[in-house]
Structure formats: C-alpha cells, structure tokens
Design a protein around this motif. Structure first.
Motif, mmCIF file in Angstrom:
data_model
loop_
_atom_site.group_PDB
_atom_site.id
_atom_site.type_symbol
_atom_site.label_atom_id
_atom_site.label_comp_id
_atom_site.label_asym_id
_atom_site.label_seq_id
_atom_site.Cartn_x
_atom_site.Cartn_y
_atom_site.Cartn_z
ATOM 1 N N THR A 16 1.239 4.250 -2.932
ATOM 2 C CA THR A 16 0.913 5.763 -2.572
ATOM 3 C C THR A 16 2.145 6.446 -2.808
ATOM 4 O O THR A 16 2.033 7.681 -3.494
ATOM 5 N N GLU A 35 0.694 -1.172 -0.056
ATOM 6 C CA GLU A 35 0.193 -0.038 -0.075
ATOM 7 C C GLU A 35 0.973 1.094 -0.060
ATOM 8 O O GLU A 35 0.609 2.153 -0.718
ATOM 9 N N ASN A 36 1.873 1.376 0.965
ATOM 10 C CA ASN A 36 2.768 2.339 0.887
ATOM 11 C C ASN A 36 3.729 2.853 -0.317
ATOM 12 O O ASN A 36 3.819 3.828 -0.802
ATOM 13 N N ASN A 83 -5.065 6.272 -3.213
ATOM 14 C CA ASN A 83 -5.088 5.533 -2.043
ATOM 15 C C ASN A 83 -4.925 4.296 -2.287
ATOM 16 O O ASN A 83 -5.692 3.658 -2.916
#
Length: 520
Positions: free
Chosen positions: A404, A400-401, A415
C-alpha cells in the motif's frame, strides 16, 4: 448466450455479451458515435452479401434497435445477487415452457454433440428473467418482422465468421475495431501480419501437432536437462525455506514437505503432444477444403466435439490449460502438477549458455513462485490452524502495508489485501531463487557475467528478475490478483535486503526501507 458444460450432469447458460456496442455507461456523445460506427459496419456487411442498399440500411438499423431492446433485459450482477437470483436450476423441459421461442433441446443437442440430452436434462441458468423476456420479444417480432429477425441472425453469423471469410469482410471488421479503439482515445491497434493469423488458427485447431513441432525445434535434451536441474535446485531451496519458517507448525511442515514430494512437474509440452497417433485420431473427422471457410467450419466443429468428448471422458493425466509456446507457468490444484511451457524456457528468460545469474533471476524466481502456490491455503484465514497465527498475521499485515505504501509513492493507489497472495509469491519467489543461486555459486566458482555491463553476478541476478516482471501496463489488463508490473518489481526488491546491499541503496529509501516483512 454463452453455453458451458459445468459438470457431468448439467449445462450452464450465461448472459449474452453484447460487447462494446451497448456500453451505455460511457458518455452519450461517445455512445452515439459507437452506434454510428456499428451501423456503418452492418451496412457494409449487408452490401458485401449482395443486399439491396436501401433494404440493407433498414435491416441494419433494425439490428441496432433490436439489440438495444435485448440489452434492456439484462440486470447488473449486483442486482441479481441482492435478489438472490444469480443462478436458477431448471430442466430443458421447464425452460421450454418459460422461453418457448427457442427450441432448446435441438439447439443444446447440436451445441454439445455427441453428448446425449433429454428434456429432463439439468440446466443452470444465469439470468432466467432475461431468457423469458427475450423469448417474448422474439415471439412478438416473429409476427411482424420475421425477415428482420432472419437478417439479424445472418448478420450476427457473418460477423462471427468474418475472420474466415473473404478479405473484404476481414477488412471491414478490422476497420470497425480500429475506429472503436480510436473513439476511446487509445493508441492505434497494430496490424497483425498474415503469418501470425495462420499460426494462431493452426494452434487453435491442431495444437498437439504444432506443439510437437515446436518443442522438437526449440526444446532439445540439453535445454530440458538444464531446466530440470534448475527446478531441482529451486525445489531444494523451497524445502530449506519451509523448515526455517517461524510460524509453521511441525505437523503442517510435515504435510507441506509431503506435498512437495508428491508434486508432478511437466516441462516443454504435454506428454501426449509427442504421440503422432493421438493427433491422427483427434483430427480424423476434419475435412480440409475446398475453401478456407469450409476448412474453418470443419475445424471448429471438430474442436467442439473433442471438448465435449474430453468432458464426458476425463483424462487420466493432466490436461494443459496453455500452449507449449506460451510463457505462463502455472500450478494445477486438482492434479497437483506444476507446468513450465517450452516458450518460457527460451531466451530471453532461459538458456543453458546464459550466466547462472540470468537463469536463476528470471525463470528460477518464476519456478519458486509456482511452488509457493501449493501453500497459499496456509495464508488464508483458518488455513493453518496449528500454526502460530499471531506471527503469521503480523507478517501478512506487514506485507499488505508494504505494498500500500509503495503504491502511494508510485501515484497508483492499491488495496494490498486484494493482491496479497500473489505479492507473497513474488517476494518469496525472489528470496528463494536468490538463496538457491547463492548456494550454487558458493559450490561452483567462476560465474560468468554479461559483456559491456558493469554488473557483478548478484546485481545481474536482480536485474534479470526485474526485466522479467517489468513491462508497460496495458489499459486492457484485467484487474485481477496481481499487482501492477512496477510493483511486481519494486515490491520484492524493496523487501530483499541483499538487493539493497549489492546495489548500495541508502537505508530509508524506496528500495531499502527501514523495515522488511518476513513471511516465507
């Protein structure tokens, strides 16, 4: 209103879609221009139908006014959810009392013929308040403006049927769409050639016959054999990958391998598309001619009847959700089958004569992605109770990071949690395809490359993957579960150390960050 069969025992009635006409969230000036264009179009339809210009103007204006009043009855989805009124379960008899302006039983019976309906038939209504208010407004207007309501229905019907009418009607509709498009400051709409419209209509109404013709032409035994061989190699690579996962439990691994064993794969076209007798049965009620409109209406009616019949009598086999000439592979959870249409297994995605690097990088990565969908459930909260959730959650958070950060460097905030599953499929699909390709060339030397390109086989593999994923982002693309095209390229490549190795990317750069996420 949108009418849907939602189960064997109910009919779903959704809100109407008034389209671009009443999107009032746009600025007032633009909204006024849209209304003027719509009014001009309705006037044009009335004149083409032979109406008196003065009366046509009056009826077209009333059309806009009446539609605006109906639109006022719609409530935003968020408001319905807050009031716990998203769906209402009623019978046809109940709805008749609440919204008496419509003969619901007759209308629904005609729509879902040959399905048998009765007053006690269950309905799932999306916005009951809208139907109540609509009915009241219609009853009021019938007392004073019956002729206007008739015109409203006729103009709406003609607009819907305009693709099957005289070229003047089609031209009017096309020019309206073009003007509305320009008002929103979008590039001009490309004109579709007539042959494309003919093929699309044929595909809509006679898909099994067209599918058989298409696959016979472009999906011969050699292509099918090569595609199945590629799939088998990708599937083997998935099995090896699953066995090496650090977070998966022994019991979950056993279940995952069992799922892969039971998986069905369909390539090219549905099995029933090869059966000419089936096509004859499906089309036996279609009457072609003497006009295109009559043929079109007969085809629409036949298609609707077939859809209802298929719903009432479910297939014993998987019913494809796409066309054989499409390029979108998919995995069906209910039927546990993965589908690769013939359109995908064509140049530039795939060909038996291509270098293996091209086929593995393009279609191979897509095949691996579709196989990983089988295991998306494991990545959801509580989806893998026997697994090492700490390691799994760390890998998911890393992913996820990673996306992003990439989106910020590309000036497109994203997101990463919304696209997490598909991002994991992209990264895992590329890694598995590369693993399968590396094994292939280790066993079979003498890999081909492409002429006039200074790329070694590994570089060609990654370029092939990137070319499949890379395209211009269309403003009409839905904001769904996928990352934008540029991130579908940069995300997996930047998380693949072998890409940085073969393209000599300096460490710490966009496509070779100092840390990589390891999920699959």
């Amino acid at each position: 209103m949108l009418l849907l069969l939602c189960s064997l025992s109910c009919v779903q009635i959704d809100q109407p879609d008034f389209g671009i006409l009443l999107q009032k969230e746009q600025e007032q000036k633009l909204y006024a221009q849209i209304l003027r264009e719509q009014l001009t179009y309705l006037n044009r339809l009335g004149i083409l139908l032979g109406g008196d210009p003065q009366k046509v103007q009056q009826h077209a204006s009333w059309f806009i006014s009446f539609t605006s009043r109906l639109f006022q009855f719609l409530r935003p989805l968020e408001q319905q959810q807050a009031q716990d009124k998203l769906f209402h379960v009623v019978t046809i008899k109940d709805l008749q009392k609440m919204a008496p302006a419509i003969d619901w039983l007759s209308c629904l019976q005609a729509t879902f013929m040959p399905m048998s309906l009765s007053p006690t038939q269950t309905l799932v209504v999306h916005d009951l308040d809208y139907l109540r208010n609509m009915s009241q407004l219609v009853e009021e207007e019938l007392l004073t403006s019956r002729d206007m309501i008739q015109s409203y229905m006729i103009l709406g019907l003609v607009d819907t049927l305009s693709p099957a009418l005289d070229s003047k009607f089609r031209k009017a509709r096309r020019e309206l769409r073009q003007k509305l498009w320009e008002l929103k400051e979008r590039p001009p709409l490309p004109a579709s050639p007539r042959w494309m419209k003919c093929v699309e209509s044929t595909g809509d109404f006679f898909e099994p016959t067209l599918a058989a013709m298409f696959v016979r032409e472009v999906f011969g035994p050699s292509i099918q054999s090569a595609a199945m061989e590629l799939f088998a190699e990708i599937k083997d690579a998935v099995i090896i990958r699953l066995k090496k996962l650090s977070w998966i439990s022994e019991e979950t691994l056993k279940e995952a391998l069992n799922k892969l064993t039971k998986l069905q794969v369909e390539m090219g076209a549905p099995k029933q598309a090869w059966n000419p007798e089936l096509a004859k049965e499906e089309y036996s009620d279609i009457q072609l001619g003497p006009t295109f409109l009559q043929s079109f209406l007969s085809c629409v009616r036949s298609l609707q009847i077939r859809k209802v019949q298929h719903f009432l009598h479910p297939f014993s086999y998987h019913r494809w959700t796409g066309s054989p000439w499409g390029v979108n592979a998919y995995y069906s959870v209910p039927d546990h089958v993965v589908v690769f249409p013939a359109g995908l297994l064509q140049p530039p995605f795939f060909h038996p004569g291509y270098p293996r690097a091209v086929n593995f990088g393009a279609v191979g990565s897509i095949m691996a992605h579709e196989l990983l969908r089988i295991f998306y459930q494991l990545l959801l909260p509580g989806g893998c109770p026997g697994c090492d959730t700490h390691v799994l959650q760390e890998a998911l958070l890393c992913l996820e990071n990673h996306y992003t950060a990439l989106s910020l460097s590309n000036m497109a905030p994203l997101n990463g949690s919304h696209t997490l599953l598909e991002n994991s499929g992209d990264i895992g699909g590329l890694a598995i395809a590369f693993q399968a390709y590396s094994k292939k060339i280790a066993e079979h030397s003498g890999e081909m490359t492409l002429p006039n390109q200074d790329l070694n086989p590994y570089q060609l593999f990654f370029q092939s993957y990137a070319q499949v994923m890379c395209r211009e982002l269309n403003s009409q693309d839905p904001q769904g579960s996928y990352s934008p095209p540029n991130l579908r390229v940069h995300g997996p490549l930047s998380n693949t150390p072998d890409f940085a190795k073969h393209f000599h990317c300096p460490r710490g750069t966009l496509l070779n960050p100092s840390a990589h996420c390891k999920l699959w």
